[in-house]
Design a protein around this motif. Sequence first.
Motif, PDB file in Angstrom:
ATOM      1  N   VAL A  57      51.052  31.380  40.848  1.00 60.52           N
ATOM      2  CA  VAL A  57      49.912  31.466  41.767  1.00 60.52           C
ATOM      3  C   VAL A  57      49.117  30.172  41.773  1.00 60.52           C
ATOM      4  O   VAL A  57      48.665  29.723  42.829  1.00 60.52           O
ATOM      5  N   GLY A  58      48.946  29.563  40.621  1.00 60.50           N
ATOM      6  CA  GLY A  58      48.102  28.372  40.567  1.00 60.50           C
ATOM      7  C   GLY A  58      46.652  28.767  40.699  1.00 60.50           C
ATOM      8  O   GLY A  58      46.153  29.579  39.922  1.00 60.50           O
ATOM      9  N   ASN A  59      45.989  28.237  41.723  1.00 57.70           N
ATOM     10  CA  ASN A  59      44.576  28.543  41.945  1.00 57.70           C
ATOM     11  C   ASN A  59      44.433  29.665  42.966  1.00 57.70           C
ATOM     12  O   ASN A  59      44.639  29.434  44.159  1.00 57.70           O
ATOM     13  N   TYR A  79      47.130  40.075  34.857  1.00 59.00           N
ATOM     14  CA  TYR A  79      46.842  38.729  35.356  1.00 59.00           C
ATOM     15  C   TYR A  79      45.404  38.664  35.873  1.00 59.00           C
ATOM     16  O   TYR A  79      44.662  37.723  35.556  1.00 59.00           O
ATOM     17  N   LEU A  80      44.995  39.646  36.659  1.00 57.39           N
ATOM     18  CA  LEU A  80      43.635  39.658  37.204  1.00 57.39           C
ATOM     19  C   LEU A  80      42.587  39.648  36.093  1.00 57.39           C
ATOM     20  O   LEU A  80      41.529  39.035  36.237  1.00 57.39           O
ATOM     21  N   GLU A  87      36.879  33.054  40.083  1.00 53.82           N
ATOM     22  CA  GLU A  87      38.172  33.123  40.758  1.00 53.82           C
ATOM     23  C   GLU A  87      38.293  34.469  41.463  1.00 53.82           C
ATOM     24  O   GLU A  87      37.799  35.483  40.975  1.00 53.82           O
ATOM     25  N   GLN A  88      38.958  34.455  42.610  1.00 50.85           N
ATOM     26  CA  GLN A  88      39.096  35.682  43.380  1.00 50.85           C
ATOM     27  C   GLN A  88      40.448  35.737  44.066  1.00 50.85           C
ATOM     28  O   GLN A  88      41.123  34.734  44.201  1.00 50.85           O
ATOM     29  N   VAL A  89      40.821  36.941  44.469  1.00 50.91           N
ATOM     30  CA  VAL A  89      42.005  37.126  45.311  1.00 50.91           C
ATOM     31  C   VAL A  89      41.553  37.920  46.533  1.00 50.91           C
ATOM     32  O   VAL A  89      40.532  38.588  46.516  1.00 50.91           O
ATOM     33  N   GLY A  90      42.362  37.836  47.577  1.00 50.37           N
ATOM     34  CA  GLY A  90      41.994  38.489  48.822  1.00 50.37           C
ATOM     35  C   GLY A  90      42.470  39.919  48.951  1.00 50.37           C
ATOM     36  O   GLY A  90      41.955  40.675  49.763  1.00 50.37           O
TER      37      GLY A  90
END
Length: 112
Positions: A57-59, A79-80, A87-90
């Motif tokens: 994933v990287g960043n 991982y989360l 840091e966030q994911v969509g």
Amino acid sequence: MKRVFIVHGWGGSPKEPMHKWLASQLRQKGYEVIAPIMPSPGHPEIESWVTKLKETVGNPDKDTILVGHSIGCQTILRYLKTLSTSEQVGGLVLIAPWLTLQNLESEEEWNI
């Protein structure tokens, strides 16, 4: 561009029909799809899978979407947990997650 990471399950690979179909559908809609081969899928160790996902994933950002199947779901959740609060994911999709729920009342068990 939104990036979708598909994490296969125990003994699996990105070449499984479901994963190939999903990747194809997403690419047709303009998504970048990354489906890594996880380490030792026949004998997975969660730490190495989380490390592999983190490297792949990287960043992460709001355009990062994670899709997991089976033990891939557990990999994503762990991982989360490693991400900082900045840091966030969509998005997140869990397919047939391999999880154990504890401390449920009998009525709650039916509402899952």
